[in-house]
Design an enzyme around this catalytic site. Sequence first.
Site, PDB file in Angstrom:
ATOM      1  N   TRP A 160       0.881  -0.979  -0.113  1.00  0.00           N
ATOM      2  CA  TRP A 160      -0.051   0.186  -0.041  1.00  0.00           C
ATOM      3  C   TRP A 160       0.974   1.266   0.172  1.00  0.00           C
ATOM      4  O   TRP A 160       2.041   1.421   0.766  1.00  0.00           O
ATOM      5  CB  TRP A 160      -1.007   0.012   1.223  1.00  0.00           C
ATOM      6  CG  TRP A 160      -1.654   1.344   1.302  1.00  0.00           C
ATOM      7  CD1 TRP A 160      -2.512   1.918   0.802  1.00  0.00           C
ATOM      8  CD2 TRP A 160      -1.269   2.469   2.369  1.00  0.00           C
ATOM      9  NE1 TRP A 160      -2.965   3.234   0.762  1.00  0.00           N
ATOM     10  CE2 TRP A 160      -2.109   3.355   2.036  1.00  0.00           C
ATOM     11  CE3 TRP A 160      -0.228   2.580   3.320  1.00  0.00           C
ATOM     12  CZ2 TRP A 160      -2.090   4.907   2.706  1.00  0.00           C
ATOM     13  CZ3 TRP A 160      -0.296   3.826   3.894  1.00  0.00           C
ATOM     14  CH2 TRP A 160      -1.019   4.747   3.681  1.00  0.00           C
ATOM     15  N   GLU A 184      -3.026  -2.831  -2.436  1.00  0.00           N
ATOM     16  CA  GLU A 184      -4.214  -2.415  -1.499  1.00  0.00           C
ATOM     17  C   GLU A 184      -4.592  -1.047  -2.280  1.00  0.00           C
ATOM     18  O   GLU A 184      -3.912   0.150  -1.751  1.00  0.00           O
ATOM     19  CB  GLU A 184      -3.702  -2.075  -0.171  1.00  0.00           C
ATOM     20  CG  GLU A 184      -4.766  -1.972   0.774  1.00  0.00           C
ATOM     21  CD  GLU A 184      -4.167  -1.760   2.244  1.00  0.00           C
ATOM     22  OE1 GLU A 184      -3.158  -2.133   2.516  1.00  0.00           O
ATOM     23  OE2 GLU A 184      -5.012  -1.368   3.032  1.00  0.00           O
ATOM     24  N   LYS A 241      -6.972   2.771  -2.051  1.00  0.00           N
ATOM     25  CA  LYS A 241      -7.625   3.422  -1.123  1.00  0.00           C
ATOM     26  C   LYS A 241      -8.354   4.492  -1.730  1.00  0.00           C
ATOM     27  O   LYS A 241      -7.971   4.779  -2.907  1.00  0.00           O
ATOM     28  CB  LYS A 241      -6.624   4.036   0.081  1.00  0.00           C
ATOM     29  CG  LYS A 241      -6.966   4.952   0.904  1.00  0.00           C
ATOM     30  CD  LYS A 241      -5.970   4.859   1.927  1.00  0.00           C
ATOM     31  CE  LYS A 241      -6.250   5.606   3.099  1.00  0.00           C
ATOM     32  NZ  LYS A 241      -5.216   5.845   4.372  1.00  0.00           N
ATOM     33  N   ASP A 250      -9.352  -3.510   1.907  1.00  0.00           N
ATOM     34  CA  ASP A 250      -9.329  -2.746   3.144  1.00  0.00           C
ATOM     35  C   ASP A 250     -10.629  -2.028   3.457  1.00  0.00           C
ATOM     36  O   ASP A 250     -11.106  -1.304   2.689  1.00  0.00           O
ATOM     37  CB  ASP A 250      -8.282  -1.724   3.688  1.00  0.00           C
ATOM     38  CG  ASP A 250      -8.268  -1.196   4.733  1.00  0.00           C
ATOM     39  OD1 ASP A 250      -9.567  -0.786   5.370  1.00  0.00           O
ATOM     40  OD2 ASP A 250      -7.269  -1.256   5.308  1.00  0.00           O
ATOM     41  N   HIS A 278     -11.564   1.708   3.172  1.00  0.00           N
ATOM     42  CA  HIS A 278     -10.855   2.349   1.956  1.00  0.00           C
ATOM     43  C   HIS A 278     -11.958   2.674   0.809  1.00  0.00           C
ATOM     44  O   HIS A 278     -11.527   2.910  -0.356  1.00  0.00           O
ATOM     45  CB  HIS A 278      -9.628   1.664   1.505  1.00  0.00           C
ATOM     46  CG  HIS A 278      -8.507   1.600   2.308  1.00  0.00           C
ATOM     47  ND1 HIS A 278      -7.221   1.342   1.950  1.00  0.00           N
ATOM     48  CD2 HIS A 278      -8.300   2.058   3.436  1.00  0.00           C
ATOM     49  CE1 HIS A 278      -6.482   1.356   2.897  1.00  0.00           C
ATOM     50  NE2 HIS A 278      -7.070   1.896   3.877  1.00  0.00           N
ATOM     51  N   HIS A 303      -8.172  -6.623   4.396  1.00  0.00           N
ATOM     52  CA  HIS A 303      -7.844  -5.521   5.743  1.00  0.00           C
ATOM     53  C   HIS A 303      -9.178  -5.406   6.384  1.00  0.00           C
ATOM     54  O   HIS A 303      -9.745  -4.234   6.001  1.00  0.00           O
ATOM     55  CB  HIS A 303      -7.127  -4.560   5.332  1.00  0.00           C
ATOM     56  CG  HIS A 303      -5.686  -4.627   5.379  1.00  0.00           C
ATOM     57  ND1 HIS A 303      -4.716  -3.594   5.262  1.00  0.00           N
ATOM     58  CD2 HIS A 303      -4.973  -5.764   5.298  1.00  0.00           C
ATOM     59  CE1 HIS A 303      -3.340  -4.314   4.972  1.00  0.00           C
ATOM     60  NE2 HIS A 303      -3.417  -5.389   5.259  1.00  0.00           N
ATOM     61  N   ASP A 316     -11.455   6.908   7.073  1.00  0.00           N
ATOM     62  CA  ASP A 316     -10.827   5.688   7.310  1.00  0.00           C
ATOM     63  C   ASP A 316     -10.130   5.723   8.730  1.00  0.00           C
ATOM     64  O   ASP A 316      -8.608   5.796   8.895  1.00  0.00           O
ATOM     65  CB  ASP A 316      -9.659   5.531   6.140  1.00  0.00           C
ATOM     66  CG  ASP A 316      -8.717   4.409   6.104  1.00  0.00           C
ATOM     67  OD1 ASP A 316      -9.145   3.373   6.599  1.00  0.00           O
ATOM     68  OD2 ASP A 316      -7.534   4.297   5.844  1.00  0.00           O
ATOM     69  N   ASP A 376      -9.851   3.467  11.143  1.00  0.00           N
ATOM     70  CA  ASP A 376      -9.178   2.230  11.577  1.00  0.00           C
ATOM     71  C   ASP A 376      -9.558   1.977  13.078  1.00  0.00           C
ATOM     72  O   ASP A 376      -8.653   1.679  13.857  1.00  0.00           O
ATOM     73  CB  ASP A 376      -7.723   2.570  11.305  1.00  0.00           C
ATOM     74  CG  ASP A 376      -7.273   2.295  10.020  1.00  0.00           C
ATOM     75  OD1 ASP A 376      -7.498   1.312   9.454  1.00  0.00           O
ATOM     76  OD2 ASP A 376      -6.875   3.214   9.625  1.00  0.00           O
ATOM     77  N   ASP A 383      -6.984  -4.863  10.110  1.00  0.00           N
ATOM     78  CA  ASP A 383      -6.156  -3.431   9.927  1.00  0.00           C
ATOM     79  C   ASP A 383      -6.982  -2.465  10.959  1.00  0.00           C
ATOM     80  O   ASP A 383      -7.974  -2.000  10.233  1.00  0.00           O
ATOM     81  CB  ASP A 383      -6.229  -3.244   8.582  1.00  0.00           C
ATOM     82  CG  ASP A 383      -5.170  -1.821   8.678  1.00  0.00           C
ATOM     83  OD1 ASP A 383      -4.409  -1.261   9.267  1.00  0.00           O
ATOM     84  OD2 ASP A 383      -5.040  -1.293   7.316  1.00  0.00           O
TER      85      ASP A 383
HETATM   86  C1  RNT Z   1      -3.517   2.599   5.303  1.00  0.00           C
HETATM   87  C2  RNT Z   1      -3.607   1.046   4.631  1.00  0.00           C
HETATM   88  C3  RNT Z   1      -2.595   0.191   5.214  1.00  0.00           C
HETATM   89  C4  RNT Z   1      -1.839   0.511   6.666  1.00  0.00           C
HETATM   90  C5  RNT Z   1      -1.085  -0.442   7.221  1.00  0.00           C
HETATM   91  C6  RNT Z   1      -0.468   0.083   8.466  1.00  0.00           C
HETATM   92  O1  RNT Z   1      -4.567   3.363   4.873  1.00  0.00           O
HETATM   93  O2  RNT Z   1      -4.626   0.429   5.253  1.00  0.00           O
HETATM   94  O3  RNT Z   1      -2.901  -1.383   5.255  1.00  0.00           O
HETATM   95  O4  RNT Z   1      -3.189   0.585   7.745  1.00  0.00           O
HETATM   96  O5  RNT Z   1      -0.282  -1.017   6.250  1.00  0.00           O
HETATM   97 ZN    ZN Z   2      -5.056  -1.677   5.234  1.00  0.00          ZN
END
Ligand code: RNT
Ligand code: ZN
Length: 418
Positions: A182, A223, A225, A256, A259, A283, A291, A293, A323
Amino acid sequence: MNSTTYEGARQVFADWGIDTEAALAALGVIPISLNAWQGDDVMGFEATKGGSTGGTQVTGNMPGRANTPDELRADLDFAMAQIPGTHRVNLQAFHIDTDEAPDRDELEYRHFSRWVDWAKARGIGLDFNATCFSHPKVDDMLTLAHPDKSIRDFWIEHCKRSRAIAAEIGRALGQVTVNNIWVPDGSKDIPVDRMAARRRLEASLDEVFAEPHDRAYLRDAVEPKLFGIGVEAMTVGSAEFYLGYAVRKGILLCIDTGHFHPTEIVADKVSAVLLSLDEIMLHVSRPMRWDSDHVILLNDDILMLAQELVFAGVLDRTRIGLDFFDATISRPAAWIIGTRAMQKALLRALLLPQDRLKAAEERLDYTTRLVLTEELKDLPFGAVWAEYCAREEAPVGAAVLAEIDAYQAKVSNRGNTE
Ligand code: RNT
Ligand code: ZN
């Protein structure tokens, strides 16, 4: 029949034609890749730690952050003991364990061999990520798509090395290691040459993936986003960019769940992309307004995602990773809550009368479909989960909290250095 006991629950499910033993057996072989970076606040163990920048943001200051690889492994050991089943650990390239001070373009397998020894001793697999953030060479939120060739080359070298290290980790463990890439690349304001940026990212990735590795030990993932702080107007590696790229290259797309636009249903994407891809990586995250997390919960998004994986029959083509990062709560608690939530969601899906629901849908009997899906919500899933935890010697209910409190008390004198 008392459905608060496993025997009672087993009978309730049997009346619906569902075999709880088969569901538990299926759940028992689904590994979840715990994101190591929850334990160190996405800081890593490099000689110079810049804190988490470049699109990841950790908030909170709960004592007990893992400041060394040994501390991180101890925290993971504790967390995994509270989670039924055998799982995996997902590392970042900045989780080096070495007395040397290699830069990201100098990393070698030996900087991670202690992780491999640890994983081997526990019989668990490892996954890996190139770390293209929290580094001075992330210039103006650009890495692989930077107009300056020397910056691109630095990150290309880093990503190549990540792949080689992941392949060697996989070989040492005798199983697949996924290497995920990513990059934060994007533009804060409206760009005028999106094509140039995307062509640069594509060309850099082509270099990164030029070297073939044994698929028995390495799988590559990319990945996408939607946006990040500082790249609100455009992300170079968008969903469409990477879907096309992954299909062309025959590699994994890493989805993810944080994302996408907040109103998008990520569960809906699984069947759509798996018609064109062999495998995906997930993720699993919990975006809150953006985002963010957050630690995943047993909420509708996760339930729907798990149900898709089970009902679409794609568990064997999906590598489930987590994630999230939250430093306002006990860090190991985050892994325990999140991983168990994912497992509970999968178990619920495995305990549904799939054939009956699909048959109703096929004959366009939406009344039956809706009556059933709502009535099924009252089934005694908790008793089956408790039985699974008991068999796996993992705690349930208030005992989970007691374990977490005792462990947190032990690590709270660590201090969050830097
Ligand atoms: C960031 C991505 C990525 C990170 C990790 C820490 O937006 O989701 O995967 O969260 O690599
Ligand atoms: Zn991620």
